[in-house]
Design an enzyme around this catalytic site. Structure first.
Site, mmCIF file in Angstrom:
data_model
loop_
_atom_site.group_PDB
_atom_site.id
_atom_site.type_symbol
_atom_site.label_atom_id
_atom_site.label_comp_id
_atom_site.label_asym_id
_atom_site.label_seq_id
_atom_site.Cartn_x
_atom_site.Cartn_y
_atom_site.Cartn_z
ATOM 1 N N ASN A 1 3.390 2.133 3.208
ATOM 2 C CA ASN A 1 4.418 2.304 2.296
ATOM 3 C C ASN A 1 5.438 2.104 2.830
ATOM 4 O OD1 ASN A 1 1.947 4.407 0.791
ATOM 5 N ND2 ASN A 1 3.344 6.365 1.864
ATOM 6 N N ARG B 1 -3.771 4.755 -0.393
ATOM 7 C CA ARG B 1 -3.797 4.149 0.956
ATOM 8 C C ARG B 1 -4.954 4.581 2.020
ATOM 9 N NH1 ARG B 1 1.170 5.964 4.848
ATOM 10 N NH2 ARG B 1 0.324 7.803 3.394
#
Length: 92
Positions: A39, A21
Site C-alpha cells: 500500500n 493485496r
C-alpha cells in the site's frame, strides 16, 4: 518459452481495505510470478512483478479488473529493471 519481463505497477481507485493485496498475492503465486505488493500512503497500491512475458500480461489483465470489491480506476505500468534475489511474491 517467452521472454522474461519485469514491470512496476501502480493501481489507483478503491484498492485499499478491500483485500486487494491478498488477492494480488494469490494471483501472482498461482501464475508463478515473483515480486511484491504494498500500500502507498496516498491510497494507491504499488507492485513490482517479474516472470514470463505472457504470464505477466495475464496478470496485468487480471489487475485491470481487480478482485471482488476493488475498483481499479487506473493502472500505470512501466517496464522496470529485473530484480535479482527475489523468491516468490510478498506483501510489504
Amino acid at each position: 518459452m517467452s521472454a522474461e519481463r519485469s514491470v512496476h505497477v501502480v493501481a489507483s481507485g478503491l484498492v485499499q481495505g478491500v483485500g486487494f493485496r491478498w488477492h494480488t498475492l494469490q494471483q501472482a503465486e498461482a501464475l508463478g510470478l515473483t515480486g511484491w505488493v504494498r500500500n502507498l500512503p496516498n491510497g494507491d497500491v504499488e507492485m513490482f512483478v517479474q516472470g514470463g512475458e505472457l504470464v505477466v500480461e495475464t496478470f496485468l489483465a487480471w489487475l485491470r479488473e481487480g478482485p471482488g470489491y476493488a475498483q481499479v480506476r487506473r493502472l500505470r505500468v512501466r517496464e522496470a529493471p529485473r530484480q535479482g534475489g527475489l523468491t516468490g511474491f510478498t506483501v510489504r
